[in-house]
Design a protein around this motif. Structure first.
Motif, PDB file in Angstrom:
ATOM      1  N   ASN A  28      19.725   0.282   3.058  1.00  0.00           N
ATOM      2  CA  ASN A  28      20.584   1.241   2.822  1.00  0.00           C
ATOM      3  C   ASN A  28      19.904   1.806   3.672  1.00  0.00           C
ATOM      4  N   SER A  88      18.264   8.332  -4.955  1.00  0.00           N
ATOM      5  CA  SER A  88      17.049   7.132  -4.621  1.00  0.00           C
ATOM      6  C   SER A  88      15.899   6.796  -6.239  1.00  0.00           C
ATOM      7  N   ASN A 140      16.559   0.306  -0.883  1.00  0.00           N
ATOM      8  CA  ASN A 140      17.087   2.264   0.226  1.00  0.00           C
ATOM      9  C   ASN A 140      15.954   2.894   0.175  1.00  0.00           C
ATOM     10  N   GLY A 165      24.067  -0.350  -2.349  1.00  0.00           N
ATOM     11  CA  GLY A 165      23.699  -1.643  -3.244  1.00  0.00           C
ATOM     12  C   GLY A 165      24.049  -1.964  -4.235  1.00  0.00           C
ATOM     13  N   VAL A 216      12.461   1.835  -2.454  1.00  0.00           N
ATOM     14  CA  VAL A 216      13.106   2.952  -1.899  1.00  0.00           C
ATOM     15  C   VAL A 216      11.579   3.695  -0.791  1.00  0.00           C
ATOM     16  N   THR A 223      23.670   4.484   0.374  1.00  0.00           N
ATOM     17  CA  THR A 223      22.794   3.886  -0.848  1.00  0.00           C
ATOM     18  C   THR A 223      23.101   3.108  -2.164  1.00  0.00           C
ATOM     19  N   ASP A 224      24.611   3.988  -2.545  1.00  0.00           N
ATOM     20  CA  ASP A 224      25.820   3.681  -3.810  1.00  0.00           C
ATOM     21  C   ASP A 224      26.318   2.401  -3.371  1.00  0.00           C
ATOM     22  N   PRO A 234      16.776   6.618   1.814  1.00  0.00           N
ATOM     23  CA  PRO A 234      17.970   7.666   1.974  1.00  0.00           C
ATOM     24  C   PRO A 234      17.736   8.421   2.946  1.00  0.00           C
ATOM     25  N   ALA A 266      19.939  12.514  -1.479  1.00  0.00           N
ATOM     26  CA  ALA A 266      19.847  11.001  -1.254  1.00  0.00           C
ATOM     27  C   ALA A 266      18.284  10.694  -2.040  1.00  0.00           C
ATOM     28  N   ASN A 291      24.557   1.903  -8.284  1.00  0.00           N
ATOM     29  CA  ASN A 291      25.287   0.983  -7.480  1.00  0.00           C
ATOM     30  C   ASN A 291      26.539   1.591  -7.913  1.00  0.00           C
ATOM     31  N   PRO A 330      16.255  -1.318  -6.715  1.00  0.00           N
ATOM     32  CA  PRO A 330      16.213  -1.698  -4.979  1.00  0.00           C
ATOM     33  C   PRO A 330      14.049  -2.869  -5.726  1.00  0.00           C
TER      34      PRO A 330
END
Length: 355
Positions: free
Chosen positions: A96, A133, A121, A107, A158, A103-104, A123, A128, A138, A155
């Motif tokens: 993402n 992060s 992720n 995820g 990150v 990312t939200d 960001p 983010a 999500n 995740p």
């Protein structure tokens, strides 16, 4: 290697993050790699990102429309269908690349596609980096109600690359700064003081402060991953801030306000309410109001606006048994959760904000 280790995954900074991503991709034998971007990150971030990815696995790009208004189940349906059409299976991985919406939502898509596939992720906005992060939240919005549908799942990694901050406008940087200021107000007078002494908003200023801010959130989340107690403090400024954001996002005669700007207003309101209910120091309250209004400007609210915003409070996720729960401050870095606030005091807080 600049790294923050959580209980479940690592947050790795700058060039070391690419090394960590490549290690994951090349040791897990993924069938396909999917990169979710929005229109903006597709244009300004994707090429830079892909030049650092070293893999022989097929990479597919899925683009979504940019903006909070597209953080919806309808967008998820489009991506789920795209994944299916591109033969994504349970040995696929999603990367993402974007702000908090990407990312939200990305995820959430990864957590639900074929009952869950791996995701990383990356960001690209300050907001983010310091907020989305950490913590594994999500999800998507339900109409104008923010983050009403979702799941908590972390995740694999990150990757925070501060060079992406150079693609942001000053107003986007200020939006992210609001979450960092919140971390100071609820957790660390030192962090708050450092941030309020910033003269300008350059990438070099932010690197150490981002690391510090992410570390603060990480410490809070690890004490309370499912938001039963300490993690609720991260909602400081968000009860009214989210309601303001939702109202301005959906009202035809209003212009959308960035998330961080709404949180800044919410923090001013929460500080005044804290003064009224918890005897939060008035000098601190006035300094916070003056600093945040200088940084974010002032938004005009009519009585009609305030009534509509208060009506939206009943949808806040912190509510329990019909009660609207606020996070307030007894002092800087001394938050108190589950505070009940009468509507009359909320109106007084808006008067304080305006005057």
């Amino acid at each position: 290697m600049l790294k923050i280790k959580t209980q479940d995954y690592s947050i790795v900074f700058n060039a070391d993050g690419f090394e960590s991503i490549n290690e994951i991709l090349n040791t897990n034998n993924y069938s396909k790699i999917f990169v979710i971007v929005d229109q903006i990150t597709h244009e300004v971030c994707l090429n830079t990102f892909l030049t650092q990815i070293q893999t022989n696995t097929t990479i597919e790009i899925i683009e979504i429309e940019a903006g909070e208004q597209h953080k919806t189940i309808e967008t998820c349906l489009g991506v789920w269908n795209a994944l299916s059409e591109l033969n994504a299976d349970r040995r696929s991985i999603i990367l993402n690349l974007g702000g908090g919406v990407v990312t939200d939502l990305g995820g959430f898509i990864a957590c639900t596609y074929q009952r869950g596939i791996d995701f990383i992720n990356i960001p690209t906005t300050l907001l983010a980096m310091v907020d989305a992060s950490v913590g594994g939240k999500n999800g998507v919005d339900l109409g104008h109600l923010k983050n009403q549908v979702g799941i908590i799942k972390t995740p694999l990694l990150v990757h925070i690359n501060t060079t992406f901050l150079e693609t942001l406008s000053p107003k986007e940087l200020r939006s992210g700064l609001a979450e960092m200021l919140k971390h100071g107000l609820i957790h660390s007078t030192t962090h708050w003081d450092k941030l309020t002494r910033l003269k300008d908003f350059t990438t070099s200023d932010f690197e150490a402060l981002i690391f510090e801010s992410v570390s603060i959130k990480k410490d809070i989340v690890e004490k309370d991953p499912y938001e039963k107690k300490e993690r609720k403090t991260l909602n400081f400024g968000h009860t009214l801030g989210h309601a303001i954001e939702s109202y301005f996002l959906t009202s035809k005669d209003k212009t959308r306000i960035l998330h961080g700007d709404c949180v800044a207003i919410g923090m001013i309101l929460a500080c005044f309410i804290s003064h009224k209910l918890l005897n939060f120091d008035l000098d601190d309250c006035n300094f916070i109001k003056g600093y945040l209004k200088q940084l974010y400007g002032e938004v005009s609210f009519t009585t009609k606006d305030i009534n509509a915003i208060i009506e939206l409070l009943k949808y806040d996720k912190k509510n329990e048994h019909g009660n609207i729960n606020f996070v307030l401050l007894e002092a800087i870095a001394q938050p108190k959760i589950n505070c009940l606030v009468d509507n009359q005091i909320i109106f007084e807080a808006f008067d304080y904000y305006k005057n």
